[in-house]
Write an enzyme that holds these catalytic residues in place. Structure first.
Site, PDB file in Angstrom:
ATOM      1  N   CYS A 157       0.856  -1.178   0.000  1.00 46.98           N
ATOM      2  CA  CYS A 157       0.000   0.000   0.000  1.00 46.98           C
ATOM      3  C   CYS A 157       0.898   1.236   0.000  1.00 46.98           C
ATOM      4  CB  CYS A 157      -0.907  -0.007   1.221  1.00 46.98           C
ATOM      5  SG  CYS A 157       0.000   0.093   2.795  1.00 46.98           S
ATOM      6  N   HIS A 205      -1.104  -4.880  19.607  1.00 46.90           N
ATOM      7  CA  HIS A 205      -0.640  -4.494  18.274  1.00 46.90           C
ATOM      8  C   HIS A 205       0.021  -3.122  18.363  1.00 46.90           C
ATOM      9  CE1 HIS A 205      -0.734  -3.251  14.035  1.00 46.90           C
ATOM     10  NE2 HIS A 205      -0.781  -4.546  13.749  1.00 46.90           N
ATOM     11  N   GLU A 217       0.193  -0.596  16.404  1.00 45.86           N
ATOM     12  CA  GLU A 217      -0.627   0.561  16.045  1.00 45.86           C
ATOM     13  C   GLU A 217      -1.570   0.947  17.184  1.00 45.86           C
ATOM     14  OE1 GLU A 217      -4.196   1.762  13.016  1.00 45.86           O
ATOM     15  OE2 GLU A 217      -2.746   0.293  12.281  1.00 45.86           O
ATOM     16  N   ASN A 262      -3.137  -7.163   8.768  1.00 42.05           N
ATOM     17  CA  ASN A 262      -3.971  -7.106   7.566  1.00 42.05           C
ATOM     18  C   ASN A 262      -3.874  -8.401   6.768  1.00 42.05           C
ATOM     19  OD1 ASN A 262      -2.403  -6.545   4.776  1.00 42.05           O
ATOM     20  ND2 ASN A 262      -1.241  -5.600   6.434  1.00 42.05           N
TER      21      ASN A 262
END
Length: 332
Positions: free
Chosen positions: A19, A131, A133, A231
């Site tokens: 991405c 995680h 993030e 993801n």
């Protein structure tokens, strides 16, 4: 033994792989090494992919768990997943020059958290505990944020004022699972406010949409990605939920079990948002050797978004790091 009757084909997802945020982060490490020379320290994996990390290590990147491990006077880069403000403070205290490679879409969530906290909202952060993030976003407003790790966690949520509560989310989650959690939260807190725009990133959504399309037509889905990539893991989940009989996550073609091909005529292939396409090409070559040489592209979206490189790469960071050392030793 593999399938012996009928045609064998591969359905290859488009879009797949890198991405814009991952591309930006990986290029940032490479540019830093070119401009400033090795070593460039990186706090945590720059992106969650084993091959990418190993490749950058060979070029001179050193990955560390904490900024406090980096010797004073060096350069440290923060990964695409983002960090809490306390990590920036640690770097300054350690006399380190910094490069922030946080994905701009993650930065957007950080800014939303700060804004809602300043307005004294309770913030329900949908994401997976531990995680990177989630840790980074939570650190922006720890007194206002509580984690909601899936629909089953909603029963444990308590807020100060049900009319002043908002949800945010980790950017790499399953869209369907996130909305299931949101629906459960709204049932408990009818006044729940949604963020100004969806937090789940465009690339995550696009890859999950493509996987659903593949899964509906495939006997087996192979997702290329690392096990610590949220993801990529979600793509496997989505394929299974969409009805594909089998879906597996692999880092490399060598990890594919030939037994997976028993009775399989159609194999769906995609890759997580932190995976370079060279790894997908190796999987396609492996499948071709097993008789699956017919490759059909399944395109569900066009991706044109790009992000500019971190602004810190336009500065002389080695000089800045040296100045930090001089400032500390001179007592200024």
């Amino acid at each position: 033994m593999t399938a012996t009757t009928g045609s064998r084909r591969v359905l290859l997802a488009a879009p797949r792989g890198y991405c814009a945020g991952v591309d930006r982060a990986v290029i940032a490490v490479e540019k830093a090494l070119e401009q400033y020379g090795a070593p460039i320290y990186v706090r945590h994996e720059i992106v969650h992919n084993k091959y990418v990390v190993q490749t950058l290590e060979k070029k001179g990147a050193i990955f560390v768990d904490q900024a406090t491990e980096v010797p004073a006077g060096n350069i440290v880069m923060f990964s695409a997943h983002g960090v809490a403000p306390s990590v920036h403070d640690e770097a300054r205290q350690g006399q380190l020059a910094t490069i922030d490679a946080t994905c701009p879409l993650v930065t957007k969530v950080h800014k939303e958290a700060v804004r809602f906290a300043n307005d004294d909202f309770d913030i329900l952060l949908i994401g997976h505990e531990g995680h990177e993030e989630v840790i980074g976003t939570s650190g922006e407003a720890p007194d206002h944020i509580q984690l909601v790790d899936g629909p089953e966690d909603v029963a444990n949520v308590e807020v100060r004022d049900p009319e002043r509560v908002v949800w945010l989310s980790q950017t790499t989650l399953s869209v369907d699972e996130t909305m299931e959690t949101v629906d459960a939260l709204k049932a408990k807190f009818p006044g729940l406010i949604s963020p100004p725009s969806d937090d789940i990133c465009y690339a995550t959504q696009n890859r999950q949409t493509a996987i659903k399309e593949l899964a509906a037509q495939s006997d087996l889905v192979i997702v290329v990605g690392s096990k610590n990539s949220s993801n990529s893991q979600r793509m496997v989940d989505v394929a299974q939920q969409a009805g594909c009989p089998a879906a597996h996550l692999v880092d490399f073609a060598s990890e594919i079990d030939e037994a997976w091909l028993d009775g399989v005529s159609t194999v769906g292939v995609s890759s997580g948002a932190s995976v370079p396409d060279v790894l997908v090409e190796e999987v396609l070559a492996w499948l071709s050797e097993k008789g699956y040489g017919d490759v059909e592209i399944v395109k569900t979206a066009d991706e044109t978004l790009t992000f500019s490189l971190p602004k810190e790469l336009r500065r002389d960071l080695r000089a800045e790091a040296a100045a930090l050392i001089e400032e500390r030793t001179s007592g200024k």
